[in-house]
Motif scaffolding. Structure first.
Motif, PDB file in Angstrom:
ATOM      1  N   GLY A 552     -45.643  -3.989 -36.442  1.00 20.99           N
ATOM      2  CA  GLY A 552     -46.975  -4.589 -36.509  1.00 20.99           C
ATOM      3  C   GLY A 552     -48.061  -3.611 -36.915  1.00 20.99           C
ATOM      4  O   GLY A 552     -49.192  -4.021 -37.191  1.00 20.99           O
ATOM      5  N   ALA A 553     -47.729  -2.303 -36.981  1.00 21.87           N
ATOM      6  CA  ALA A 553     -48.726  -1.303 -37.394  1.00 21.87           C
ATOM      7  C   ALA A 553     -48.735  -1.224 -38.914  1.00 21.87           C
ATOM      8  O   ALA A 553     -48.250  -0.260 -39.521  1.00 21.87           O
ATOM      9  CB  ALA A 553     -48.412   0.053 -36.763  1.00 21.87           C
ATOM     10  N   ASP A 554     -49.281  -2.259 -39.553  1.00 20.85           N
ATOM     11  CA  ASP A 554     -49.260  -2.340 -41.018  1.00 20.85           C
ATOM     12  C   ASP A 554     -50.300  -1.443 -41.662  1.00 20.85           C
ATOM     13  O   ASP A 554     -50.171  -1.067 -42.825  1.00 20.85           O
ATOM     14  CB  ASP A 554     -49.494  -3.796 -41.460  1.00 20.85           C
ATOM     15  N   VAL A 555     -51.342  -1.133 -40.935  1.00 19.51           N
ATOM     16  CA  VAL A 555     -52.398  -0.253 -41.465  1.00 19.51           C
ATOM     17  C   VAL A 555     -52.741   0.786 -40.403  1.00 19.51           C
ATOM     18  O   VAL A 555     -52.572   0.538 -39.202  1.00 19.51           O
ATOM     19  CB  VAL A 555     -53.667  -1.055 -41.839  1.00 19.51           C
ATOM     20  N   PRO A 556     -53.211   1.962 -40.808  1.00 19.37           N
ATOM     21  CA  PRO A 556     -53.631   2.949 -39.798  1.00 19.37           C
ATOM     22  C   PRO A 556     -54.863   2.465 -39.053  1.00 19.37           C
ATOM     23  O   PRO A 556     -55.679   1.713 -39.588  1.00 19.37           O
ATOM     24  CB  PRO A 556     -53.930   4.205 -40.629  1.00 19.37           C
ATOM     25  N   LYS A 557     -54.963   2.876 -37.811  1.00 20.71           N
ATOM     26  CA  LYS A 557     -56.085   2.440 -36.987  1.00 20.71           C
ATOM     27  C   LYS A 557     -56.669   3.625 -36.224  1.00 20.71           C
ATOM     28  O   LYS A 557     -55.933   4.420 -35.643  1.00 20.71           O
ATOM     29  CB  LYS A 557     -55.618   1.383 -35.985  1.00 20.71           C
ATOM     30  N   ALA A 558     -58.001   3.739 -36.264  1.00 19.71           N
ATOM     31  CA  ALA A 558     -58.677   4.785 -35.493  1.00 19.71           C
ATOM     32  C   ALA A 558     -58.720   4.373 -34.020  1.00 19.71           C
ATOM     33  O   ALA A 558     -58.757   3.182 -33.689  1.00 19.71           O
ATOM     34  CB  ALA A 558     -60.083   5.007 -36.010  1.00 19.71           C
ATOM     35  N   GLY A 559     -58.700   5.362 -33.127  1.00 13.55           N
ATOM     36  CA  GLY A 559     -58.717   5.087 -31.700  1.00 13.55           C
ATOM     37  C   GLY A 559     -60.105   5.210 -31.092  1.00 13.55           C
ATOM     38  O   GLY A 559     -61.094   5.507 -31.780  1.00 13.55           O
ATOM     39  N   LEU A 560     -60.161   4.972 -29.790  1.00 13.84           N
ATOM     40  CA  LEU A 560     -61.434   5.045 -29.078  1.00 13.84           C
ATOM     41  C   LEU A 560     -62.010   6.453 -29.113  1.00 13.84           C
ATOM     42  O   LEU A 560     -63.232   6.631 -29.152  1.00 13.84           O
ATOM     43  CB  LEU A 560     -61.233   4.587 -27.624  1.00 13.84           C
ATOM     44  N   LEU A 561     -61.151   7.498 -29.091  1.00 10.08           N
ATOM     45  CA  LEU A 561     -61.644   8.868 -29.150  1.00 10.08           C
ATOM     46  C   LEU A 561     -62.279   9.156 -30.497  1.00 10.08           C
ATOM     47  O   LEU A 561     -63.246   9.919 -30.585  1.00 10.08           O
ATOM     48  CB  LEU A 561     -60.519   9.858 -28.865  1.00 10.08           C
TER      49      LEU A 561
END
Length: 782
Positions: A552-561
């Protein structure tokens, strides 16, 4: 043959006696000391026979013999050894560089074994002469290296932009530089001396952060081991024939000495050969004693000559190395953004030497100092700061500790500039300092910013007195005034904040107020409800993920940090966070960075932690459900929000605030009976429950306390003390009438003891006297 048999018999008896002694008795009093070992030639390494060699094993073996220790080496990588040191799995870690941050986490011995520093290497053909030449360059750094951290901080302080590539070891750094994938790389000096010549790279003139190599132990360990090590090192250093100086000579800092040592015959073979030759000479050349003595004497002379030759060669090499160190240190001081100085250990600090950086810092040429125009540093200190500087230096002398001072110094133009002064005393002997050595840096902008914040906060404190509102928080009680004061102090600091209080007391409002008062106010405030994120998604939410990290991780995602970089990360319900995530968050808070799920590159984020909880974290720590180190890292500035039942005098203000969103004609009458019911309720849900109750009252026309319906139905006399339920009036009039009746009732119940009533109302006596007068409340005549 008789002599040989006699010695053989004695040797056989000694071996037999030793074999018959139980091993438990032989080592009965030996103490096992677990020592972390990683490959760091020539300080500590495993040779071809599997034994540990180097400067530190030599020292440890000598100390262990005298202290009756049994050394047990536990081998691993540098990161493995650091983790084992932090968790107490090893007793000692040798060859670790001292720093202020590490001294706060580990116990170090006092005696220095070696000095090391950072060294910058560049690819062939690249002309790098100073720090400023690194602007917009790509630099390889060691992920857990203090020298890399020092260079990165120096570049940031100079306002430069560089791309840093973090790797796991120094060999990878050299390989990246050689391949041209980066422009430069950071190494420590000792590693560079031994390995840089294996690569087609160039050593630059840029060095930085001289530091000391020592022994380290777990922070909570007994100081007994360190005291013993310091005692022996102190004696070794003063004895030129000791194992310390022999080891330094043996493991000379170049690969040729290392190679020569590895090829040297084992000591027992040499001993056996010499013994065999002696016995053979004794048996077969007894008649030639005089000739043997002559030969032996000649051999001794040859050996003495060889030893003298080696000593001369070693001294020549040491002299050349010393010249090279002087040249590198001179280059370092010329490139530093500040001034290095040495002065006498008097309170005036009479100058011996000042580097050329003083001209950039204060405008004076370095030639003006010393015996020329300016004799001491005290001459340039602002008159208002002289006393503070003198007291700081006196404390440093008395306690024999380094000093860190901030004060103003006069520039050549006559203006004053704020400087940071870091230094330490240099001891002539154990009893007294002979000189001060330190570094001056410009902190004018930082200090002016902090002073402006302090002045702003002081102004806010004055304005807060008797205020009814602070940001989104409503309340004028003494308890809330104390909370406002803590919020202001927290806003002026960069330290982590922990906000505690029952549910519904307004913890997020307090966190936002702290963010708005901080220097991060222009950046993002990122609120996170730790209890609302599924445990399997926690790491991805906080650190982000790369494409393909999981299904399901089709695109990179930035985190809360990433989102909180430069701003504030608000962790609500911090007591619900998983233990595994606590470890990674702690590492990120302490500057170790974090890695997105599925990624390999370590990222950094400059965020401030503000946490909140309605749970008792002390109990969670005792139960093993919350990490103790994480707790103490968060629990720096505590802010305790009181429940609504302990600040009932704020209820009318809160009711007034909640009604502001409604049109006057939609608000049902607020009678004294209703206000009395609101004041008398226990409010287990605190402000949130009060808000919902007021909204229900406006919608339904009746009070409903969490499902318990009912509104006062009595109709008291209309003498101004009560309000008829059928009478329609404005809220302020209803509140005034209730306040008058409430104060009058309390006065009568407590025989008009005004001090006791003021304490119950949590207001000062002056305010109570003013309300008695304004409401025209009179004490009944007896």
């Amino acid at each position: 043959m008789t002599v040989t048999k006699r010695y053989g018999t004695i040797l056989f008896l000694l071996v037999t006696i030793y074999a018959l002694v139980p091993s438990s008795l032989q080592a009965e009093s030996a103490r096992i000391v677990h020592v972390g070992a990683y490959d760091y030639k020539p300080l500590i390494f495993r040779d071809g026979t599997g034994n540990f060699k180097g400067v530190y094993p030599d020292l440890l073996n000598a100390i262990a013999t005298q202290e009756n220790w049994q050394i047990n080496y536990i081998e691993g990588s540098w990161l493995d050894c650091i983790e084992r040191l932090e968790t107490g799995q090893i007793d000692l870690l040798p060859a670790i560089a001292w720093s202020i941050d590490r001294a706060s986490r580990y116990r170090f011995n006092n005696e220095t074994v070696l000095t090391n520093w950072g060294q910058l290497y560049t690819r062939q053909g690249l002309d790098i002469k100073s720090i400023t030449d690194l602007n917009d360059r790509k630099i390889a750094v060691y992920r857990k290296g203090i020298f890399s951290d020092a260079l990165m901080k120096l570049i940031r302080d100079l306002g430069m932009e560089c791309e840093f590539v973090a790797v796991e070891d120094y060999d990878t750094i050299f390989q990246l530089v050689e391949d041209g994938r980066v422009d430069a790389g950071v190494s420590n000096n000792i590693f560079g001396l031994l390995h840089a010549q294996n690569y087609r790279i160039k050593k630059s003139t840029i060095i930085f952060m001289p530091t000391e190599l020592r022994f380290a132990a777990p922070k909570r360990s007994s100081p007994e081991l360190m005291h013993a090590i310091d005692a022996h090192l102190g004696r070794f250093k003063t004895d030129k024939d000791s194992v310390f100086h022999q080891s330094m000579h043996r493991w000379e800092m170049n690969r040729w000495a290392m190679t020569a040592d590895q090829k040297r015959m084992s000591r027992w073979i040499v001993t056996a050969l010499v013994t065999a030759l002696g016995i053979a000479a004794l048996l077969f050349f007894a008649s030639m004693i005089l000739r043997r003595q002559v030969r032996r004497k000649a051999l001794e002379l040859v050996q003495s000559g060889q030893a003298l030759g080696r000593e001369i060669e070693a001294r020549q090499s040491a002299g050349e190395a010393l010249k090279e160190k002087d040249r590198m240190l001179s280059t370092l001081m010329e490139n530093l953004p500040g001034a290095v100085y040495r002065c006498h250990a008097d309170l005036d600090r009479t100058i011996v030497f000042v580097s050329k950086g003083v001209e950039f810092l204060l405008g004076y040429p370095s030639d003006d100092f010393g015996l020329q125009r300016i004799a001491s540093l005290r001459e340039l200190v602002h008159p208002e700061d002289v006393k503070m500087v003198t007291e700081g230096l006196r404390a440093s002398i008395e306690r024999k500790v380094p000093y860190r001072l901030m004060y103003r110094m006069k520039t050549r133009s006559g203006a004053y500039r704020w400087v940071g002064d870091q230094g330490a005393g240099v001891a002539r002997d154990v009893e007294e300092f002979s000189a001060f050595e330190g570094f001056l840096s410009d902190i004018t902008q930082q200090q002016e910013t902090e002073l402006a914040i302090l002045q702003q906060n002081e102004k806010l404190r004055e304005e807060m007195k008797d205020r009814f509102r602070f940001g989104g928080i409503i309340g004028k009680s003494a308890a809330m005034q104390e909370v406002y004061g803590m919020i202001v102090k927290a806003g002026a600091s960069e330290d982590p904040v922990i906000i505690t209080g029952e549910s519904g007391t307004g913890k997020e409002l307090a966190a936002r107020a702290i963010h708005e008062l901080s220097r991060r106010t222009k950046n993002t405030f990122v609120p996170v409800n730790c209890g609302a994120i599924p445990e399997n998604l926690l790491e991805s939410e906080f650190f982000g993920h790369v494409k393909g990290a999981f299904t399901g991780a089709d695109v990179p995602k930035a985190g809360l940090l990433d989102a909180a970089d430069g701003g504030t990360l608000f962790l609500d319900e911090i007591g619900d966070i998983a233990m595994a995530l606590q470890v990674k968050l702690l590492r990120a808070i302490e500057g170790g960075g974090y890695t997105p799920v599925g990624g390999t590159q370590v990222k950094q984020s400059d965020f401030r932690i503000v946490a909140a909880t309605n749970r008792n974290l002390d109990d969670l720590v005792k139960q093993g459900r919350f990490r103790e180190d994480f707790y103490y890292r968060l629990h720096v500035i505590p802010v305790q929000l009181p429940p609504l039942r302990r600040r009932r005098e704020d209820i009318p203000l809160l009711v007034d605030h909640f009604l502001e969103k409604y049109e006057d004609e939609t608000i049902p009458p607020f009678t004294g009976n209703i206000m009395e019911a609101l004041m008398g309720h226990s409010w287990p849900g605190n402000v949130r429950e009060l808000q919902n109750t007021v909204h229900r009252y406006v919608a339904l026309g009746r009070l409903d306390f969490a499902g318990k319906k009912g509104a006062p139905a009595f109709r008291p006399e209309r003498d101004g003390n009560y309000t008829d339920p059928t009478e329609t009036t404005d809220l302020r009039t209803a509140l005034d009438r209730f306040e008058k009746r409430y104060i009058e009732r309390l006065l009568n119940e407590h025989n008009w003891h005004r001090g006791k009533v003021a304490d119950i109302l949590q207001i000062n006596r002056k305010t109570l006297f003013s309300k008695i007068k304004s409401h025209r409340i009179h004490q009944p005549k007896k």
